[in-house]
Write a protein that holds these residues in place. Sequence first.
Motif, PDB file in Angstrom:
ATOM      1  N   GLY A 194       0.768  -1.237   0.000  1.00  0.00           N
ATOM      2  CA  GLY A 194       0.000   0.000   0.000  1.00  0.00           C
ATOM      3  C   GLY A 194       0.798   1.285   0.000  1.00  0.00           C
ATOM      4  O   GLY A 194       0.225   2.366   0.126  1.00  0.00           O
ATOM      5  N   THR A 197      -0.278   3.064  -3.101  1.00  0.00           N
ATOM      6  CA  THR A 197      -1.704   3.386  -2.959  1.00  0.00           C
ATOM      7  C   THR A 197      -1.895   4.629  -2.104  1.00  0.00           C
ATOM      8  O   THR A 197      -2.633   5.555  -2.476  1.00  0.00           O
ATOM      9  CB  THR A 197      -2.455   2.208  -2.305  1.00  0.00           C
ATOM     10  N   THR A 198      -1.256   4.649  -0.952  1.00  0.00           N
ATOM     11  CA  THR A 198      -1.409   5.794  -0.051  1.00  0.00           C
ATOM     12  C   THR A 198      -0.775   7.044  -0.649  1.00  0.00           C
ATOM     13  O   THR A 198      -1.275   8.160  -0.451  1.00  0.00           O
ATOM     14  CB  THR A 198      -0.795   5.491   1.323  1.00  0.00           C
ATOM     15  N   ALA A 201      -3.272   8.536  -3.076  1.00  0.00           N
ATOM     16  CA  ALA A 201      -4.327   9.266  -2.350  1.00  0.00           C
ATOM     17  C   ALA A 201      -3.819  10.599  -1.818  1.00  0.00           C
ATOM     18  O   ALA A 201      -4.538  11.611  -1.838  1.00  0.00           O
ATOM     19  CB  ALA A 201      -4.863   8.397  -1.209  1.00  0.00           C
ATOM     20  N   ASP A 206      -6.490  13.387  -1.099  1.00  0.00           N
ATOM     21  CA  ASP A 206      -7.539  12.521  -0.546  1.00  0.00           C
ATOM     22  C   ASP A 206      -8.915  12.853  -1.127  1.00  0.00           C
ATOM     23  O   ASP A 206      -9.934  12.640  -0.478  1.00  0.00           O
ATOM     24  CB  ASP A 206      -7.556  12.611   0.988  1.00  0.00           C
ATOM     25  N   VAL A 210      -9.665   5.861  -4.749  1.00  0.00           N
ATOM     26  CA  VAL A 210      -8.526   5.001  -5.066  1.00  0.00           C
ATOM     27  C   VAL A 210      -8.913   3.568  -4.711  1.00  0.00           C
ATOM     28  O   VAL A 210      -9.154   3.250  -3.541  1.00  0.00           O
ATOM     29  CB  VAL A 210      -7.260   5.414  -4.277  1.00  0.00           C
ATOM     30  N   ALA A 212      -7.808  -0.266  -4.473  1.00  0.00           N
ATOM     31  CA  ALA A 212      -6.596  -1.073  -4.329  1.00  0.00           C
ATOM     32  C   ALA A 212      -6.967  -2.549  -4.296  1.00  0.00           C
ATOM     33  O   ALA A 212      -7.823  -2.957  -3.498  1.00  0.00           O
ATOM     34  CB  ALA A 212      -5.853  -0.684  -3.054  1.00  0.00           C
ATOM     35  N   ALA A 227      -3.645   2.949   5.264  1.00  0.00           N
ATOM     36  CA  ALA A 227      -4.565   4.041   4.928  1.00  0.00           C
ATOM     37  C   ALA A 227      -5.130   4.675   6.194  1.00  0.00           C
ATOM     38  O   ALA A 227      -5.227   5.909   6.302  1.00  0.00           O
ATOM     39  CB  ALA A 227      -5.693   3.518   4.039  1.00  0.00           C
ATOM     40  N   ILE A 235      -9.357   5.666  -0.001  1.00  0.00           N
ATOM     41  CA  ILE A 235      -8.880   4.346  -0.415  1.00  0.00           C
ATOM     42  C   ILE A 235      -9.900   3.262  -0.057  1.00  0.00           C
ATOM     43  O   ILE A 235     -10.373   3.188   1.074  1.00  0.00           O
ATOM     44  CB  ILE A 235      -7.522   4.029   0.242  1.00  0.00           C
ATOM     45  N   ALA A 237      -9.893  -0.878  -0.324  1.00  0.00           N
ATOM     46  CA  ALA A 237      -9.038  -2.030  -0.619  1.00  0.00           C
ATOM     47  C   ALA A 237      -9.873  -3.311  -0.632  1.00  0.00           C
ATOM     48  O   ALA A 237     -10.723  -3.521   0.247  1.00  0.00           O
ATOM     49  CB  ALA A 237      -7.925  -2.142   0.413  1.00  0.00           C
TER      50      ALA A 237
END
Length: 417
Positions: A194, A197-198, A201, A206, A210, A212, A227, A235, A237
């Motif tokens: 992640g 991913t983070t 974002a 933010d 997103v 994931a 996250a 996010i 996931a």
Amino acid sequence: MSIFPKISLRLEVEKYLKEGFMNKEQFNGLSVPILQHPDLQDVLLIPVIGPRKNIKKQHCEAVVGAQCGNAVLRGAHVYVPGIVSASKLMKAGDVISVYSDIKGKCKKGAKEFDGTKVFLGNGISELSRKEIFSGLPELKGIGIRMTEPIYLSPSFDNVLPSYLFLQNLPSAVVTHVLDPQPGEKILDLCAAPGGKTTHIAALMHDQGEVIALDKISNKVEKIKQNALLLGLNSIKAFCFDGTKALKLNTVKDAEGKPPFLPESFDRILLDAPCSGMGQRPNMVCSWTLKEVTSYQPLQRKLFTVAVELLKPGGMLVYSTCTITLAENEEQVAWALRTFPYLQLQPQEPQIGGEGMMGAGLSLEQLKQLQRFDPSVVPLRDTDIDSLRDARIEDMIWLANKDCIGFFIAKFIKCKST
């Protein structure tokens, strides 16, 4: 992870805070410069010191497996399952020299080993030899706490955990190449743990969505934890196989869960599963040729799904942490042949070098790729004195080059499929 301009402090206040955060207790007497990257305003560069050659080797020894040894080189302690051999009289609290068995020849439970081994540094044993090899399944924690590793960097355990995320430089670069914008819907197709991913974002402030995906459940939980820790709400996931993320029927899914309808995403990051031959430090790779070559078909399956899920005009970034031609430039050549509506795009920032010849790509196309190749940097020892004397420009150049092996390609989808 939010991006703000550098806070303006009075000089005496900045000096006071530096003295507090760079104290000897915090870094075990280690004082290293922390630099802001000139091209990536949200990236701080932290030099690593080593390999250190002045560490006194101990009579009491422990030998660990090659994979455990790689982890220790990258800053980990020694966990019990990784220990292969330990000296006969080793007790909890002993100072131990730790070695890696890079050829896998040491027998489990051996009291000594004279085969090929590489010194990793010294540590303090948490358990006795008898306890380590007792066979108890619950013994999975730290067996040896490393106190003098040959590669040394400050510990960031619990240091501003909701603001800082440790990554290799190319892993941060790839998210900037994707260039996510607030309000977009973005897919990270192979997302665990992640970090990217983070970062996506955070670069979107933010604002947006997103998604994931990863097919291993405990890795998905790690994405969610990261996250939450970083305070990112955009996010979502899911534990899901990325090769099956394309919805084959046209029934709309109101819940926003995978699989997804075609052309659902503004941007997609495919940081593909790969042979990982760019990871460093690394002393051994025991994979067979069959294993090394098994990734190309999987990457193509994932790439095909990503192209279908991308909106017309959308951006697809493909990346790996490996150095092979087959998983990098050959995949780009295949993608351009297979999907004529994809166009290769120049990258910003361009910190790595251009692509490697051999896959039939033109010189212009190779310039649009980004390959991080640490072999361009001559092997050298970095010690505290050399850091103190180094120019900032030289340290930044070294950070840009002396990193993991990595590859990035960026595409735009010119029309609907």
